[in-house]
Design an enzyme around this catalytic site. Structure first.
Site, PDB file in Angstrom:
ATOM      1  N   CYS A 154       4.697   4.437   9.587  1.00  0.00           N
ATOM      2  CA  CYS A 154       5.425   3.915   8.430  1.00  0.00           C
ATOM      3  C   CYS A 154       6.910   4.274   8.414  1.00  0.00           C
ATOM      4  O   CYS A 154       7.764   3.389   8.480  1.00  0.00           O
ATOM      5  CB  CYS A 154       4.766   4.402   7.142  1.00  0.00           C
ATOM      6  SG  CYS A 154       3.095   3.773   6.895  1.00  0.00           S
ATOM      7  N   TYR A 178      10.082  19.909   3.583  1.00  0.00           N
ATOM      8  CA  TYR A 178       9.728  20.874   4.619  1.00  0.00           C
ATOM      9  C   TYR A 178      10.456  20.498   5.905  1.00  0.00           C
ATOM     10  O   TYR A 178      10.260  19.399   6.435  1.00  0.00           O
ATOM     11  CB  TYR A 178       8.219  20.879   4.863  1.00  0.00           C
ATOM     12  CG  TYR A 178       7.426  21.527   3.748  1.00  0.00           C
ATOM     13  CD1 TYR A 178       7.078  22.870   3.806  1.00  0.00           C
ATOM     14  CD2 TYR A 178       7.053  20.790   2.623  1.00  0.00           C
ATOM     15  CE1 TYR A 178       6.360  23.473   2.773  1.00  0.00           C
ATOM     16  CE2 TYR A 178       6.341  21.385   1.592  1.00  0.00           C
ATOM     17  CZ  TYR A 178       6.006  22.726   1.672  1.00  0.00           C
ATOM     18  OH  TYR A 178       5.299  23.319   0.651  1.00  0.00           O
ATOM     19  N   PRO A 179      11.292  21.391   6.429  1.00  0.00           N
ATOM     20  CA  PRO A 179      11.986  21.082   7.679  1.00  0.00           C
ATOM     21  C   PRO A 179      11.018  21.128   8.853  1.00  0.00           C
ATOM     22  O   PRO A 179       9.952  21.746   8.777  1.00  0.00           O
ATOM     23  CB  PRO A 179      13.029  22.193   7.782  1.00  0.00           C
ATOM     24  CG  PRO A 179      12.417  23.335   7.029  1.00  0.00           C
ATOM     25  CD  PRO A 179      11.633  22.717   5.904  1.00  0.00           C
ATOM     26  N   GLU A 205       0.840  -1.198   0.000  1.00  0.00           N
ATOM     27  CA  GLU A 205       0.000   0.000   0.000  1.00  0.00           C
ATOM     28  C   GLU A 205       0.875   1.248   0.000  1.00  0.00           C
ATOM     29  O   GLU A 205       1.986   1.243   0.529  1.00  0.00           O
ATOM     30  CB  GLU A 205      -0.936  -0.013   1.213  1.00  0.00           C
ATOM     31  CG  GLU A 205      -0.264  -0.209   2.568  1.00  0.00           C
ATOM     32  CD  GLU A 205       0.241   1.086   3.180  1.00  0.00           C
ATOM     33  OE1 GLU A 205      -0.181   2.161   2.708  1.00  0.00           O
ATOM     34  OE2 GLU A 205       1.054   1.021   4.119  1.00  0.00           O
ATOM     35  N   PHE A 206       0.338   2.300  -0.589  1.00  0.00           N
ATOM     36  CA  PHE A 206       1.012   3.607  -0.610  1.00  0.00           C
ATOM     37  C   PHE A 206       0.000   4.673  -0.193  1.00  0.00           C
ATOM     38  O   PHE A 206      -0.362   5.553  -0.972  1.00  0.00           O
ATOM     39  CB  PHE A 206       1.572   3.899  -2.005  1.00  0.00           C
ATOM     40  CG  PHE A 206       2.633   2.925  -2.445  1.00  0.00           C
ATOM     41  CD1 PHE A 206       3.948   3.076  -2.042  1.00  0.00           C
ATOM     42  CD2 PHE A 206       2.299   1.837  -3.242  1.00  0.00           C
ATOM     43  CE1 PHE A 206       4.928   2.169  -2.434  1.00  0.00           C
ATOM     44  CE2 PHE A 206       3.271   0.932  -3.641  1.00  0.00           C
ATOM     45  CZ  PHE A 206       4.584   1.095  -3.241  1.00  0.00           C
TER      46      PHE A 206
END
Length: 447
Positions: A266, A257-258, A154-155
């Protein structure tokens, strides 16, 4: 088609509901009697936008049902999806006991051809173990029945899982069986009409694809956090850097994004599991080890900034905390940055007044009556009487707050932003002190 799903956790329930939504007849099986009873009564055990309505109308339509009866579940579908948990063992490897237990049960009860589909995230080589487990169940009965094992990872992004399932970027199918291929084509046909998203490969490649995808995304995040920490020391602004490199199409803006570290079900466990697989192959995966190390350290960055602001004396201080879930649009707190920050604050003698739009019940379940933790009904309540504000999750409702009200409610007008939600100049105009991630020399970097 008739489809069985083993496991009603995040992956299993989303998969079952979405397959039922397009017309398949899906039976979801779980050993947790309490969870199954709740699902039968329309109570959804997880928060995922859009999931509750799909479950409700597919149950009412008679296409989605739930059971704790393994024999009934095996008899129901030609396709048997395994979507149970694979939690990390102490050594970081994935625990496959639940996967193989389901496979043995399928062998124990099947009486005709089945396609056993690994939907859980599993290490390379699990397909062979599933085959052996099904075969063991059959051998106990003295039967020789045909079956195939397929890897179909799955993604799904938590918070956007329904859209990800309904409009997939790709559908990975690992199998060497033409019969299984045709059945999976039929299953996924409704999601594959505009163009062919199905990618067929061998089972081991499919298993590795899942781990490689998540590890690549985790690597991008840790890399940006490294650059953000460097930007603080050099007096650069990581948001300018992010826009500069993201405009390169070879890099792109996704996952650069930091922040105060990634979490969830996951990325942490998949990076660990792939690194463990590498060690088992006598390969030193230095990059994967570094990705995990950077992320673990990043989860303590906000505390370092808060501690430095108070000159290391946090005893008796109260920190308002906005955001507990590991990301917005979920109530999942697994490996959440908020947990590391709260533990650091408690260890230093501070207390926390916390709010999250969806994760309050989960926080209560995890921490119970934890001394030093007050769960608040609104983000405004969390501010009352607090010394400073810290932000760990980028929920939309945190993006445009009333800064004057924040400043008035806090004992000190200071915001520690672990997700870079605001522009420093904007808070400065409101007379506030702003600490974010990688926003220049004024941002304490922990030295």
């Amino acid at each position: 088609m008739k489809i069985t799903i083993f496991g009603t956790g995040y992956v299993g329930l989303v998969t079952g509901a979405c397959l039922a939504d397009v017309g398949h007849h899906v039976l979801c099986m779980d050993v947790d009697q309490g969870k199954i009873e709740k699902l039968k009564n329309g109570q959804i055990p997880i928060y995922e936008p859009g999931l509750e309505s799909i479950v409700k109308h597919t149950v009412e339509a008679g296409r989605l049902s739930f059971t704790t009866d393994t024999e009934e579940a095996v008899a129901h579908g030609v396709l048997q999806f395994i979507a149970v948990g694979t939690p990390p063992d102490e050594d970081g490897s994935a625990d496959l006991q639940y996967v193989t237990a389901v496979a043995r049960s399928i062998g124990q009860y099947m009486d005709d051809y089945k396609v056993v589909v690994d939907k859980s995230t599993v290490p390379v080589g699990t397909g062979d173990k599933v085959k052996a487990a099904v075969r063991a169940g059959l051998d106990k009965r003295g039967l020789e029945l045909e079956f195939d094992v397929v890897s179909n990872p799955e993604f799904l992004k938590e918070g956007a899982a329904i859209n990800d399932f309904m409009k997939p970027d790709r559908i990975i199918i690992g199998t060497d069986s033409e019969r299984a291929m045709e059945l999976l084509r039929e299953v996924y046909y409704p999601f594959n009409r505009s163009h062919d998203r199905m990618i067929f490969m061998d089972i081991r490649s499919a298993e590795l694809t899942k781990y490689a995808a998540n590890s690549m995304l985790a690597t991008k995040i840790s890399f940006m956090n490294e650059i953000a920490n460097l930007a603080e020391r050099l007096g650069a602004d990581i948001e300018n850097v992010r826009r500069g490199i993201g405009s390169d199409p070879r890099i792109g803006y996704h996952f650069i994004y930091p922040g105060c570290g990634y979490g969830g079900s996951c990325f942490p466990k998949d990076v660990q599991a792939l690194a463990r697989t590498a060690r088992d192959c006598d390969y030193d995966s230095r990059l994967l080890n570094a990705v995990e190390a950077v992320n673990n350290a990043q989860k303590h960055v906000l505390f370092d900034k808060i501690s430095h602001y108070f000159n290391g004396n946090l005893k008796g201080k109260v920190v308002a905390l906005w955001g507990l879930a590991f990301k917005p649009n979920t109530d999942d707190m697994r490996e959440a940055a908020s947990r590391a920050l709260m533990q650091d604050l408690w260890n230093a003698g501070a207390s926390v007044q916390a709010f999250d739009p969806e994760a309050m019940e989960e926080t209560q379940r995890i921490f119970g009556d934890q001394p030093g933790l007050t769960l608040c009904g609104t983000k405004e309540q969390a501010l009352k009487g607090a010394d400073v504000l810290a932000i760990c999750t980028e929920w939309k409702e945190f993006r445009s707050p009333d800064f004057a009200a924040i400043s008035a409610a806090l004992k000190e007008p200071v915001v520690f932003d672990g997700r870079n939600l605001y522009e420093p100049e904007m808070l400065e105009r409101h007379g506030m002190i702003y600490y974010a991630i990688g926003r220049g020399r004024n941002q304490f970097h922990g030295d």
